[in-house]
Design an enzyme around this catalytic site. Structure first.
Site, short mmCIF file in Angstrom:
data_model
loop_
_atom_site.label_atom_id
_atom_site.label_comp_id
_atom_site.label_asym_id
_atom_site.label_seq_id
_atom_site.Cartn_x
_atom_site.Cartn_y
_atom_site.Cartn_z
CD GLU A 76 53.88 31.01 25.28
OE1 GLU A 76 52.74 31.00 24.81
OE2 GLU A 76 54.90 30.67 24.65
CB CYS A 103 62.44 31.93 29.34
SG CYS A 103 62.35 32.99 27.89
CD GLU A 161 65.87 28.93 29.21
OE1 GLU A 161 64.67 29.24 29.32
OE2 GLU A 161 66.46 28.80 28.12
CB CYS A 213 66.07 34.02 24.94
SG CYS A 213 65.59 34.67 26.55
CB CYS A 265 67.34 32.95 29.65
SG CYS A 265 65.55 32.93 29.91
#
Ligand code: THU
Length: 162
Positions: free
Chosen positions: A63, A72, A74, A111, A114
């Site tokens: 983050e 993320c 992934e 998401c 991703c």
């Protein structure tokens, strides 16, 4: 006339029901949650990919105080894979998370951004790879390809040829 898509997927009650290789991949995704940097959301996501050479790579969400710059899990693990500079291709990806006060049955599904990144890696290697999505209680869903999660995808085939 309206057409409807059917999405094939395979649910599992707990990852311990999976093959030994897939169990190891889910455990790697869970282990990768330790690498999560999630001071803003408290949502610790881990992703793992297996390769044709028998490797298992791990990545986690990273983050940023400027929230939208967050990467993320992934995409982190796909970057680690790309950095290997290897001919080995990806055979499967597993995704897991830990967080306080969540529904233990709530599945982690990649998401939209991703999904698009995963598709790019699948297309680059010209071979589909399975995706194992899990919930904190160990249950989950397997799909055979990112195409199942990204119907009508933008693949780049539409772009003009240079
Ligand atoms: N996140 C992931 O790492 N992967 C997903 O598939 C969904 C969301 C992260 C981004 C952010 O750090 C936190 O989860 C909450 O959105």
């Amino acid at each position: 006339m309206t057409s409807h898509l059917q999405i094939p997927y395979t649910p599992f009650g707990h990852y311990s029901e999976l093959s030994p290789d897939d169990q190891a991949l889910v455990l790697a995704a869970l282990n990768a949650t330790r690498l999560s940097y999630a001071p803003y959301s408290g949502f610790r996501v881990g992703a793992a990919v297996s390769t044709t050479g028998g490797r298992i790579l791990e990545g986690a969400n990273q983050e940023n105080a400027s929230f939208s710059l967050t990467i993320c899990a992934e995409r982190t693990v796909l970057g680690i894979y790309a950095s290997l500079d290897t001919d080995e291709t990806i055979t499967a990806m597993a995704i897991a998370y830990t967080a306080d006060q969540v529904d233990p049955k709530a599945l982690l599904s990649p998401c939209g951004a991703c999904r698009q990144h995963i598709l790019e890696y699948q297309n680059r290697q010209e071979a589909p790879f399975r995706i194992l999505m899990t919930a904190p209680d160990g249950s989950g869903i397997e799909v055979a390809s990112i195409r199942e999660l990204l119907p009508f995808a933008f693949t780049g085939a539409e772009l003009p040829k240079p």
